[in-house]
Write a protein that holds these residues in place. Structure first.
Motif, PDB file in Angstrom:
ATOM      1  N   PHE A  78       0.854  -1.185   0.000  1.00 22.75           N
ATOM      2  CA  PHE A  78       0.000   0.000   0.000  1.00 22.75           C
ATOM      3  C   PHE A  78       0.892   1.238   0.000  1.00 22.75           C
ATOM      4  O   PHE A  78       1.882   1.282   0.715  1.00 22.75           O
ATOM      5  CB  PHE A  78      -0.865   0.042   1.265  1.00 22.75           C
ATOM      6  N   ARG A  79       0.517   2.231  -0.786  1.00 19.84           N
ATOM      7  CA  ARG A  79       1.269   3.488  -0.766  1.00 19.84           C
ATOM      8  C   ARG A  79       0.429   4.565  -0.080  1.00 19.84           C
ATOM      9  O   ARG A  79      -0.684   4.864  -0.500  1.00 19.84           O
ATOM     10  CB  ARG A  79       1.617   3.952  -2.185  1.00 19.84           C
ATOM     11  N   LEU A  80       0.984   5.118   0.991  1.00 22.02           N
ATOM     12  CA  LEU A  80       0.287   6.167   1.729  1.00 22.02           C
ATOM     13  C   LEU A  80       0.562   7.510   1.059  1.00 22.02           C
ATOM     14  O   LEU A  80       1.716   7.846   0.781  1.00 22.02           O
ATOM     15  CB  LEU A  80       0.770   6.180   3.181  1.00 22.02           C
ATOM     16  N   LEU A  81      -0.510   8.244   0.816  1.00 23.16           N
ATOM     17  CA  LEU A  81      -0.392   9.542   0.149  1.00 23.16           C
ATOM     18  C   LEU A  81      -0.984  10.638   1.023  1.00 23.16           C
ATOM     19  O   LEU A  81      -2.004  10.442   1.689  1.00 23.16           O
ATOM     20  CB  LEU A  81      -1.148   9.526  -1.191  1.00 23.16           C
ATOM     21  N   LEU A  82      -0.322  11.783   0.994  1.00 22.25           N
ATOM     22  CA  LEU A  82      -0.861  12.973   1.653  1.00 22.25           C
ATOM     23  C   LEU A  82      -0.946  14.049   0.580  1.00 22.25           C
ATOM     24  O   LEU A  82       0.080  14.425  -0.005  1.00 22.25           O
ATOM     25  CB  LEU A  82       0.086  13.387   2.788  1.00 22.25           C
ATOM     26  N   ASP A  83      -2.149  14.492   0.301  1.00 21.58           N
ATOM     27  CA  ASP A  83      -2.373  15.445  -0.787  1.00 21.58           C
ATOM     28  C   ASP A  83      -1.710  14.972  -2.084  1.00 21.58           C
ATOM     29  O   ASP A  83      -1.110  15.762  -2.816  1.00 21.58           O
ATOM     30  CB  ASP A  83      -1.905  16.840  -0.392  1.00 21.58           C
ATOM     31  N   GLY A  84      -1.812  13.680  -2.318  1.00 22.79           N
ATOM     32  CA  GLY A  84      -1.334  13.105  -3.573  1.00 22.79           C
ATOM     33  C   GLY A  84       0.145  12.772  -3.603  1.00 22.79           C
ATOM     34  O   GLY A  84       0.625  12.172  -4.564  1.00 22.79           O
ATOM     35  N   LYS A  85       0.878  13.171  -2.540  1.00 22.80           N
ATOM     36  CA  LYS A  85       2.328  12.893  -2.524  1.00 22.80           C
ATOM     37  C   LYS A  85       2.625  11.759  -1.545  1.00 22.80           C
ATOM     38  O   LYS A  85       1.978  11.663  -0.504  1.00 22.80           O
ATOM     39  CB  LYS A  85       3.097  14.144  -2.109  1.00 22.80           C
ATOM     40  N   PRO A  86       3.616  10.928  -1.865  1.00 16.29           N
ATOM     41  CA  PRO A  86       3.945   9.814  -0.959  1.00 16.29           C
ATOM     42  C   PRO A  86       4.273  10.318   0.445  1.00 16.29           C
ATOM     43  O   PRO A  86       5.014  11.289   0.600  1.00 16.29           O
ATOM     44  CB  PRO A  86       5.185   9.194  -1.610  1.00 16.29           C
ATOM     45  N   ALA A  98       6.286   9.562   3.393  1.00 19.54           N
ATOM     46  CA  ALA A  98       7.419   8.713   3.780  1.00 19.54           C
ATOM     47  C   ALA A  98       7.520   8.621   5.296  1.00 19.54           C
ATOM     48  O   ALA A  98       7.154   9.548   6.015  1.00 19.54           O
ATOM     49  CB  ALA A  98       8.709   9.276   3.202  1.00 19.54           C
ATOM     50  N   ASN A  99       8.035   7.477   5.762  1.00 21.57           N
ATOM     51  CA  ASN A  99       8.320   7.266   7.184  1.00 21.57           C
ATOM     52  C   ASN A  99       7.090   7.507   8.069  1.00 21.57           C
ATOM     53  O   ASN A  99       7.210   7.989   9.198  1.00 21.57           O
ATOM     54  CB  ASN A  99       9.482   8.173   7.618  1.00 21.57           C
ATOM     55  N   ALA A 100       5.921   7.216   7.561  1.00 23.68           N
ATOM     56  CA  ALA A 100       4.690   7.400   8.330  1.00 23.68           C
ATOM     57  C   ALA A 100       4.380   6.129   9.118  1.00 23.68           C
ATOM     58  O   ALA A 100       4.728   5.024   8.688  1.00 23.68           O
ATOM     59  CB  ALA A 100       3.527   7.713   7.391  1.00 23.68           C
ATOM     60  N   GLU A 101       3.751   6.312  10.263  1.00 24.62           N
ATOM     61  CA  GLU A 101       3.421   5.170  11.116  1.00 24.62           C
ATOM     62  C   GLU A 101       2.225   4.399  10.558  1.00 24.62           C
ATOM     63  O   GLU A 101       1.216   5.003  10.207  1.00 24.62           O
ATOM     64  CB  GLU A 101       3.025   5.641  12.516  1.00 24.62           C
ATOM     65  N   VAL A 102       2.361   3.083  10.519  1.00 25.11           N
ATOM     66  CA  VAL A 102       1.246   2.223  10.120  1.00 25.11           C
ATOM     67  C   VAL A 102       1.123   1.118  11.166  1.00 25.11           C
ATOM     68  O   VAL A 102       2.112   0.472  11.512  1.00 25.11           O
ATOM     69  CB  VAL A 102       1.490   1.598   8.724  1.00 25.11           C
ATOM     70  N   THR A 103      -0.073   0.963  11.699  1.00 25.98           N
ATOM     71  CA  THR A 103      -0.320  -0.069  12.706  1.00 25.98           C
ATOM     72  C   THR A 103      -1.316  -1.065  12.143  1.00 25.98           C
ATOM     73  O   THR A 103      -2.336  -0.677  11.580  1.00 25.98           O
ATOM     74  CB  THR A 103      -0.897   0.560  13.989  1.00 25.98           C
ATOM     75  N   ILE A 160       5.578   3.627   0.674  1.00 23.34           N
ATOM     76  CA  ILE A 160       5.015   2.275   0.569  1.00 23.34           C
ATOM     77  C   ILE A 160       5.231   1.492   1.858  1.00 23.34           C
ATOM     78  O   ILE A 160       6.302   1.528   2.455  1.00 23.34           O
ATOM     79  CB  ILE A 160       5.663   1.514  -0.618  1.00 23.34           C
ATOM     80  N   VAL A 161       4.186   0.834   2.283  1.00 27.39           N
ATOM     81  CA  VAL A 161       4.300  -0.106   3.396  1.00 27.39           C
ATOM     82  C   VAL A 161       3.933  -1.484   2.865  1.00 27.39           C
ATOM     83  O   VAL A 161       3.020  -1.631   2.046  1.00 27.39           O
ATOM     84  CB  VAL A 161       3.415   0.304   4.597  1.00 27.39           C
ATOM     85  N   GLN A 162       4.708  -2.467   3.317  1.00 26.41           N
ATOM     86  CA  GLN A 162       4.468  -3.836   2.893  1.00 26.41           C
ATOM     87  C   GLN A 162       3.936  -4.594   4.097  1.00 26.41           C
ATOM     88  O   GLN A 162       4.571  -4.599   5.151  1.00 26.41           O
ATOM     89  CB  GLN A 162       5.790  -4.428   2.418  1.00 26.41           C
ATOM     90  N   VAL A 163       2.783  -5.202   3.951  1.00 28.07           N
ATOM     91  CA  VAL A 163       2.165  -5.915   5.069  1.00 28.07           C
ATOM     92  C   VAL A 163       2.088  -7.390   4.727  1.00 28.07           C
ATOM     93  O   VAL A 163       1.445  -7.778   3.741  1.00 28.07           O
ATOM     94  CB  VAL A 163       0.748  -5.384   5.365  1.00 28.07           C
ATOM     95  N   LYS A 164       2.774  -8.207   5.534  1.00 30.38           N
ATOM     96  CA  LYS A 164       2.665  -9.659   5.338  1.00 30.38           C
ATOM     97  C   LYS A 164       1.742 -10.188   6.427  1.00 30.38           C
ATOM     98  O   LYS A 164       2.026 -10.052   7.615  1.00 30.38           O
ATOM     99  CB  LYS A 164       4.047 -10.313   5.399  1.00 30.38           C
TER     100      LYS A 164
END
Lengths: 280, 174
Positions: free
Chosen positions: A198-206, A208-213, A237-241
């Motif tokens: 999944f790619r996290l976007l803020l106002d359309g821009k990646p 980076a280094n954002a927290e994902v739980t 991008i965050v990769q979730v297995k």
């Protein structure tokens, strides 16, 4: 594990700082369907456990649905309960549906003239929390405190997806506004042992280094919920297995810097999604 | 081969034909799928999908047995329970498809037709035949039957399922 920052964020979003353990979700009864005119039931709540309604409902009027063509779909048999809202959806069109909360409606509004503000500053090498109003911000001279920042909510997106037939992408298209996920892996094509991207976007821009739980449901039956804390990479991008099949809750947080009342702010954005991961 | 061309091709053959005489020298195959007797209080015949995956993992559909005659196409609503097949191929198809779709089968060993439209595609290499079964108020199982097409030996493979499927065989018959 929740950081103090998240606690404050929850305080802003929900209007009280005591709700940090509460998680908001929309949970479908099924996410992958076949056939025609299928029905799916949903529950939506803010709860202590995933996915057991045990605290507050999400207002039923906050629910909005978009169908595979992107057009609104009306929910049916909607009930706003004491601890959860429920509704059903008939999938008359093949493809992927997005079920989300209308932005803002869940937030408890503060008085527009005298909003509650949350901030922080540094004192003796520690972070001190501050809570006040635009007036006390000035009267207490907060702007001069070292490292003072106001916390600002950039908004929250709460969503889940269901698909009848072949997964489609129309409801996954990003708008370039606010916090969004670009689904490099389709949210209704998640399987145990496979990594979803999944790619996290803020106002359309990646972002980076954002927290994902990521938390698997049924945490009531475990001593530790076992939150998996991840961060997005440089490309957002965050990769979730997925360790096992089940229903998962994902929260992503990203921040931007700004100014408000003449002081620096850290604007927080939250994206929350519920996924079903199937066994292979 | 697309499902459409498969359908057009197989529609020309009489139902129940186990193998066909090809004009080419390609090998012919016969497969069997055993649906086991189960000691359960509520039994429904399983939904079954049979497909072959080639060296590139592409899916060649062989058959899908489901509630094809149920009213309002209700049978199709359970096809998603054939989870692996649904993901790999089923959700891309517009069922029913002649020569592919068929009704559920009772307990016993069933011949599965591998038409020459399929066997002609089986050039030398590593393959696997998959049989996936899902039963209403019951379990699900996937049996993978790996096989190699080579000049030197004929395919003759057999794998036994554990719960929802009995023995699955694939045999080269020419």
């Amino acid at each position: 594990m929740k950081s103090n920052r998240l606690l404050l964020l929850a305080g802003l979003v929900l209007g009280t700082s005591a709700l940090h353990a509460h998680r908001v979700w929309i949970l479908p009864s099924m996410t992958v369907l076949s056939g025609t005119d299928q029905w799916v039931s949903f529950e939506a709540a803010v709860s202590n456990n995933l996915f057991f309604p045990n605290h507050r409902p999400v207002p039923i009027e906050a629910i909005e649905v978009r169908g595979p063509d992107g057009a609104p779909v009306t929910v049916q048999n909607a009930v706003g309960g004491q601890v959860r809202s429920s509704f059903e959806l008939q999938l008359k069109t093949q493809g992927t549906y997005a079920i989300s909360l209308k932005p803002g409606i869940v937030r408890r509004p503060t008085s527009p003239g005298d909003p509650t503000l949350f901030g922080s500053y540094e004192k003796d090498g520690k972070i001190e929390r501050w809570r006040g109003t635009p007036k006390s911000l000035v009267s207490e001279g907060m702007a001069k405190k070292p490292g003072f920042k106001l916390r600002e909510s950039g908004g929250r997106h709460v969503v889940t997806f269901v698909t009848c037939g072949k997964p489609s992408d129309t409801v996954l298209k990003v708008s370039g506004k606010g916090i969004e996920i670009e689904y490099l892996t389709h949210p209704n094509d998640l399987f145990v042992g496979e990594a979803a991207r999944f790619r996290l976007l803020l106002d359309g821009k990646p972002a980076a280094n954002a927290e994902v739980t990521v938390v698997r449901g049924d945490d009531r039956y475990r001593d530790e919920a076992g939150d998996v804390n991840l961060r997005t990479d440089k490309a957002g991008i965050v990769q979730v297995k997925w360790p096992q099949a089940g229903r998962y809750w994902l929260e992503a947080n990203a921040t931007t810097a700004g100014t408000l009342y003449g002081v620096p702010t850290e604007k927080s954005y939250t994206y929350i999604a519920t996924f079903e991961v199937l066994p292979d | 081969m697309t499902s459409r061309s498969l359908s057009q091709f197989t529609a020309r053959f009489a139902p129940g034909l186990v193998c066909t005489v090809a004009t080419s020298a390609a090998a012919q195959f016969a497969a069997t799928v055993e649906i086991p007797q189960l000691d359960v209080s509520e039994y429904h015949r399983p939904y079954v999908a049979v497909w072959i995956e080639g060296p590139d993992r592409s899916v060649i559909n062989v058959g899908v047995w489901y509630g094809v005659d149920m009213k309002n196409d209700e049978g199709e609503s359970w096809l998603k329970d054939l989870r692996q097949w649904w993901r790999k191929s089923g959700r891309d198809l517009n069922l029913p498809i002649d020569g592919l779709s068929g009704p559920t089968r009772p307990v016993g060993t069933h011949e599965v037709r591998i038409p020459s439209s399929i066997s002609d595609k089986l050039v030398e290499g590593e393959y696997a035949m998959f049989v996936e079964a899902a039963r209403e108020v019951g379990g699900r199982e996937v049996v993978r039957v790996p096989f190699t097409i080579s000049r030197n030996s004929k395919v003759n493979v057999s794998v036994k399922g554990e719960r929802e499927l009995g023995t699955v065989t694939l045999r080269q018959i020419d």
